[in-house]
Scaffold this motif. Structure first.
Motif, short mmCIF file in Angstrom:
data_model
loop_
_atom_site.label_atom_id
_atom_site.label_comp_id
_atom_site.label_asym_id
_atom_site.label_seq_id
_atom_site.Cartn_x
_atom_site.Cartn_y
_atom_site.Cartn_z
N ILE A 181 -4.16 4.96 3.03
CA ILE A 181 -4.72 5.28 4.35
C ILE A 181 -5.98 6.13 4.22
O ILE A 181 -7.00 5.85 4.85
N SER A 182 -5.92 7.18 3.40
CA SER A 182 -7.08 8.06 3.27
C SER A 182 -8.26 7.32 2.65
O SER A 182 -9.41 7.49 3.08
N GLY A 183 -7.99 6.48 1.63
CA GLY A 183 -9.06 5.71 1.01
C GLY A 183 -9.73 4.77 2.00
O GLY A 183 -10.96 4.64 2.02
N MET A 184 -8.92 4.12 2.83
CA MET A 184 -9.48 3.18 3.80
C MET A 184 -10.29 3.91 4.88
O MET A 184 -11.42 3.50 5.21
N LEU A 185 -9.75 4.99 5.42
CA LEU A 185 -10.43 5.70 6.50
C LEU A 185 -11.77 6.28 6.05
O LEU A 185 -12.80 6.10 6.71
N PHE A 186 -11.77 6.96 4.92
CA PHE A 186 -13.01 7.57 4.44
C PHE A 186 -14.00 6.50 3.96
O PHE A 186 -15.21 6.67 4.11
N GLY A 187 -13.48 5.42 3.37
CA GLY A 187 -14.36 4.35 2.91
C GLY A 187 -15.11 3.69 4.05
O GLY A 187 -16.33 3.50 3.98
N VAL A 188 -14.39 3.38 5.12
CA VAL A 188 -15.02 2.75 6.28
C VAL A 188 -15.95 3.74 6.99
O VAL A 188 -17.07 3.39 7.40
N ARG A 234 -5.22 -2.56 -5.95
CA ARG A 234 -5.98 -2.22 -7.16
C ARG A 234 -7.29 -3.01 -7.23
O ARG A 234 -8.22 -2.58 -7.93
N PHE A 235 -7.37 -4.13 -6.54
CA PHE A 235 -8.61 -4.91 -6.55
C PHE A 235 -9.79 -4.11 -5.99
O PHE A 235 -10.93 -4.23 -6.45
N THR A 236 -9.51 -3.29 -4.98
CA THR A 236 -10.60 -2.54 -4.34
C THR A 236 -11.13 -1.42 -5.21
O THR A 236 -12.27 -0.96 -5.03
N THR A 256 -13.76 -2.26 0.96
CA THR A 256 -12.66 -1.38 1.39
C THR A 256 -11.57 -2.15 2.12
O THR A 256 -10.41 -1.73 2.16
N SER A 257 -11.91 -3.31 2.67
CA SER A 257 -10.99 -4.06 3.54
C SER A 257 -9.66 -4.47 2.89
O SER A 257 -8.66 -4.57 3.62
N PRO A 258 -9.57 -4.72 1.58
CA PRO A 258 -8.26 -5.07 1.03
C PRO A 258 -7.19 -4.01 1.23
O PRO A 258 -5.99 -4.32 1.19
N LEU A 259 -7.60 -2.77 1.50
CA LEU A 259 -6.62 -1.71 1.73
C LEU A 259 -5.83 -1.93 3.01
O LEU A 259 -4.72 -1.43 3.16
N VAL A 260 -6.39 -2.67 3.95
CA VAL A 260 -5.65 -3.00 5.17
C VAL A 260 -4.42 -3.82 4.81
O VAL A 260 -3.30 -3.55 5.28
N LEU A 261 -4.61 -4.83 3.98
CA LEU A 261 -3.49 -5.66 3.53
C LEU A 261 -2.51 -4.84 2.69
O LEU A 261 -1.29 -5.03 2.78
N GLN A 301 10.39 -6.92 -10.07
CA GLN A 301 9.25 -6.30 -10.75
C GLN A 301 7.96 -7.09 -10.48
O GLN A 301 6.89 -6.48 -10.31
N ILE A 302 8.06 -8.40 -10.45
CA ILE A 302 6.87 -9.23 -10.17
C ILE A 302 6.35 -8.95 -8.77
O ILE A 302 5.14 -8.92 -8.54
N MET A 303 7.27 -8.73 -7.82
CA MET A 303 6.88 -8.38 -6.46
C MET A 303 6.06 -7.08 -6.45
O MET A 303 5.02 -6.99 -5.78
N ILE A 304 6.51 -6.10 -7.20
CA ILE A 304 5.79 -4.81 -7.27
C ILE A 304 4.38 -5.02 -7.82
O ILE A 304 3.40 -4.49 -7.29
N ILE A 305 4.28 -5.81 -8.88
CA ILE A 305 2.99 -6.04 -9.53
C ILE A 305 2.03 -6.76 -8.59
O ILE A 305 0.84 -6.41 -8.49
N ILE A 306 2.53 -7.78 -7.88
CA ILE A 306 1.66 -8.55 -6.97
C ILE A 306 1.16 -7.69 -5.82
O ILE A 306 -0.02 -7.72 -5.47
N ILE A 307 2.07 -6.90 -5.24
CA ILE A 307 1.67 -6.04 -4.12
C ILE A 307 0.66 -4.99 -4.59
O ILE A 307 -0.34 -4.72 -3.91
N SER A 308 0.89 -4.43 -5.77
CA SER A 308 -0.03 -3.43 -6.30
C SER A 308 -1.39 -4.03 -6.62
O SER A 308 -2.42 -3.36 -6.50
N PHE A 309 -1.39 -5.30 -7.01
CA PHE A 309 -2.63 -5.98 -7.39
C PHE A 309 -3.62 -6.00 -6.23
O PHE A 309 -4.83 -5.84 -6.43
N VAL A 310 -3.11 -6.18 -5.02
CA VAL A 310 -3.97 -6.26 -3.84
C VAL A 310 -4.79 -4.98 -3.67
O VAL A 310 -6.02 -5.02 -3.48
#
Length: 552
Positions: A182-189, A37-39, A267-272, A26-35
């Motif tokens: 993917i859509s958020g990153m493409l349209f954002g850039v 959600r920051f954007t 927008t760049s955190p979406l790449v990670l 569960q902690i793994m899910i939260i950490i990955i989601s955090f990246v």
């Protein structure tokens, strides 16, 4: 319709408890989601910086420099060409048709004719290198277009919430989360390379449409993977990602003061996020509810292994999972219509929709007004973000002590009171007004932290994403209208504050009508809601349940 006995209700909770409902998995899910959600808060607050309007005046560079005008100093040029406002500063939008040289000896220009700026504007670039306003001259008569960029973005968020909410209930949380990334990153850039305001507005709409799936899907996915005891913790951690983003965006904007570069950076955190998506599991609850027992077994086995609960893994098989299937009808596809088909679901949708609208409108109405108190824009935004940290931590305590409902009601009431106080405070008391606004921002942040977790606990699994999508859409409708509400200060200076105060107080009254969900199991079917179970008339206290089982 297949009627299933109520004995299944605790089975998934028991299964999750056996393999640790809040372990490394569960902690793994939260950490990955955090990246990812920051954007989101960065994009939501981006308009405060890329749409900022610096000080400006009419451009005088085309006037004749060879005649008398050319012999004047810059200050004298402004005196004879730009009328003075009531506060003594040069007008931002008006100029004299012809230079008024007599003003060099007589400063009274109140009776002189003026015209709009004829040759564009000159901007103060000391704070911002470039913004939308300076790029396309969105000032004076065009300032409405500049304000509309926030509304356009949040309209995209609103429609995106409805779309992703429905599709993630149909195709799964994980798949639609990747689509959102993917859509958020493409349209954002792509929006950072816009060559016209219309192009930017369209791409900004689709940016909001794409990234909104991140918040509603990741929030639900996290809640569906943790046990009852840790649901509030997950909700608070998700909110901390917003706090972190809101606190970081002013620092990022201070360092990157070109609107195109700033858009790309946030927008760049979406790449990670895309690179780490492969480690995000599908919701076992959703898989079971949709009859996908093999996949559910795979992820539950993975959870048991990562949480070092292998001794329980052998007890989990597709056959045992099939015994806790919770759909009213196999292979049925749920839609937004299921939110209004039955009486209690209709009531739930109506009440939560009003609350979400009130929470979002109040929160962003305060957040977008960072220039309305006469202080530094970066400092104000930073404090607005930093105030959310102690508030979010206090919410973690209050959710159990006073419950979800009382926390929601109290925080909305507090925000409304702070807005009311600022209506009566004099404008020249900018520091005190900012302090009161900070308190109001804190209360509104508490209401937002609470409502996301609260709503995810109220809706049943089979339509939880539809419910969250609908609620998020109502919230984004409130956000979309917030910039327009702030424009009403031209009608009456305090009208925006009055409207936001009224909305907060109304939402507080409506929230009082919702049921409490503290220490209760998540509902799985619509029938649970209609039968008055899980968050309605029938409570399932964890401690008493455990005691009953111990006696048996």
């Amino acid at each position: 319709m297949v009627i299933i006995e109520s004995t299944w209700k605790m089975k998934f909770e028991h299964l999750l408890s056996d393999i640790n409902g809040f372990g490394r998995f569960q902690i793994m899910i939260i950490i990955i989601s955090f990246v990812a959600r920051f954007t989101l808060p960065c994009h939501f607050m981006l308009g405060n910086f890329i749409a900022a309007v610096p000080s400006h005046r009419c451009d005088l560079s085309t006037l004749d420099d060879e005649g008398v005008f050319g012999n004047l100093t810059q200050e004298q040029r402004l005196t004879v060409t730009i009328p003075v406002q009531e506060d003594g500063t040069p007008s931002s939008c008006k100029m004299f048709p012809e230079p008024q040289f007599h003003l060099l000896s007589n400063s009274n220009d109140s009776d002189l004719a003026t015209v709009p700026c004829q040759n564009g504007w000159v901007y103060d670039n000391s704070t911002f290198k470039s913004t939308l306003a300076t790029e396309w001259d969105l000032v004076c008569d065009q300032k409405g277009q500049n304000k509309a960029t926030a509304t356009i973005f949040f309209l995209g968020v609103m429609f995106g919430a409805m779309t992703f909410g429905s599709l993630s209930d149909r195709f799964g949380r994980k798949t639609m989360l990747l689509v959102s990334y993917i859509s958020g990153m493409l349209f954002g850039v792509a929006s950072a390379f816009s060559t016209s305001f219309i192009m930017f507005a369209v791409l900004r709409f689709f940016t909001g449409f794409g990234i909104t799936g991140i918040v509603i899907i990741s929030s639900v996915l996290s809640v569906e993977w943790v046990d009852i005891e840790h649901r509030k913790l997950v909700g608070v951690i998700d909110s901390l990602s917003w706090t972190f983003g809101n606190s970081m965006i002013p620092a990022i904007a201070y360092c990157v003061n070109d609107w195109r570069q700033l858009t790309i950076v946030v927008t760049s955190p979406l790449v990670l996020a895309i690179l780490t998506w492969r480690w995000i599991p599908e919701s076992a609850r959703w898989l079971i509810a949709n009859g996908k027992f093999e996949k559910a077994n795979f992820y539950l086995q993975q959870c048991a292994q990562i949480n070092q609960k292998q001794e329980f893994a052998s007890k989990i098989t597709p056959e045992t999972l099939s015994s806790i299937v919770v759909t009213e009808r196999k292979d049925r596809t749920y839609s937004y219509l299921d939110l209004i088909r039955t009486p209690k679901m209709r009531r739930l949708a109506l009440l939560t929709g009003i609350v979400w609208y009130g929470v979002a409108s109040t929160y962003y109405g305060i957040s977008f007004n960072i220039t309305g108190f006469g202080l530094n824009i970066y400092l104000t935004q930073f404090v607005y973000g930093a105030i959310e940290l102690p508030v979010t931590l206090s919410v973690y305590y209050l959710l159990d002590k006073v419950g979800r409902r009382n926390t929601e009601v109290g925080s909305l009431l507090g925000a409304g009171i702070c807005l009311a106080i600022n209506i009566f405070l004099p404008r020249d008391m900018s520091v005190l007004r900012t302090v009161v606004a900070m308190l109001g921002k804190g209360c509104s942040a508490a209401s937002f932290t609470t409502v996301v977790l609260y709503s995810s606990e109220l809706f049943p699994t089979v339509v939880r994403q539809n419910g969250m999508g609908y609620n998020s859409s109502m919230g984004r409708l409130g956000v979309s209208l917030a910039p327009l509400i702030l424009l009403l200060d031209e009608v009456w200076r305090d009208l925006p504050q009055v409207l936001l105060c009224s909305i907060a107080l109304l939402a507080s009254l409506v929230a009082r009508m919702l049921p409490e969900t503290r220490d209760r199991c998540l509902p799985e079917t619509i029938q649970d809601i209609e039968d008055g179970q899980t968050g309605y008339d029938i409570e399932i206290p964890l401690k008493s349940k455990a005691n009953d089982e111990g006696e048996n």
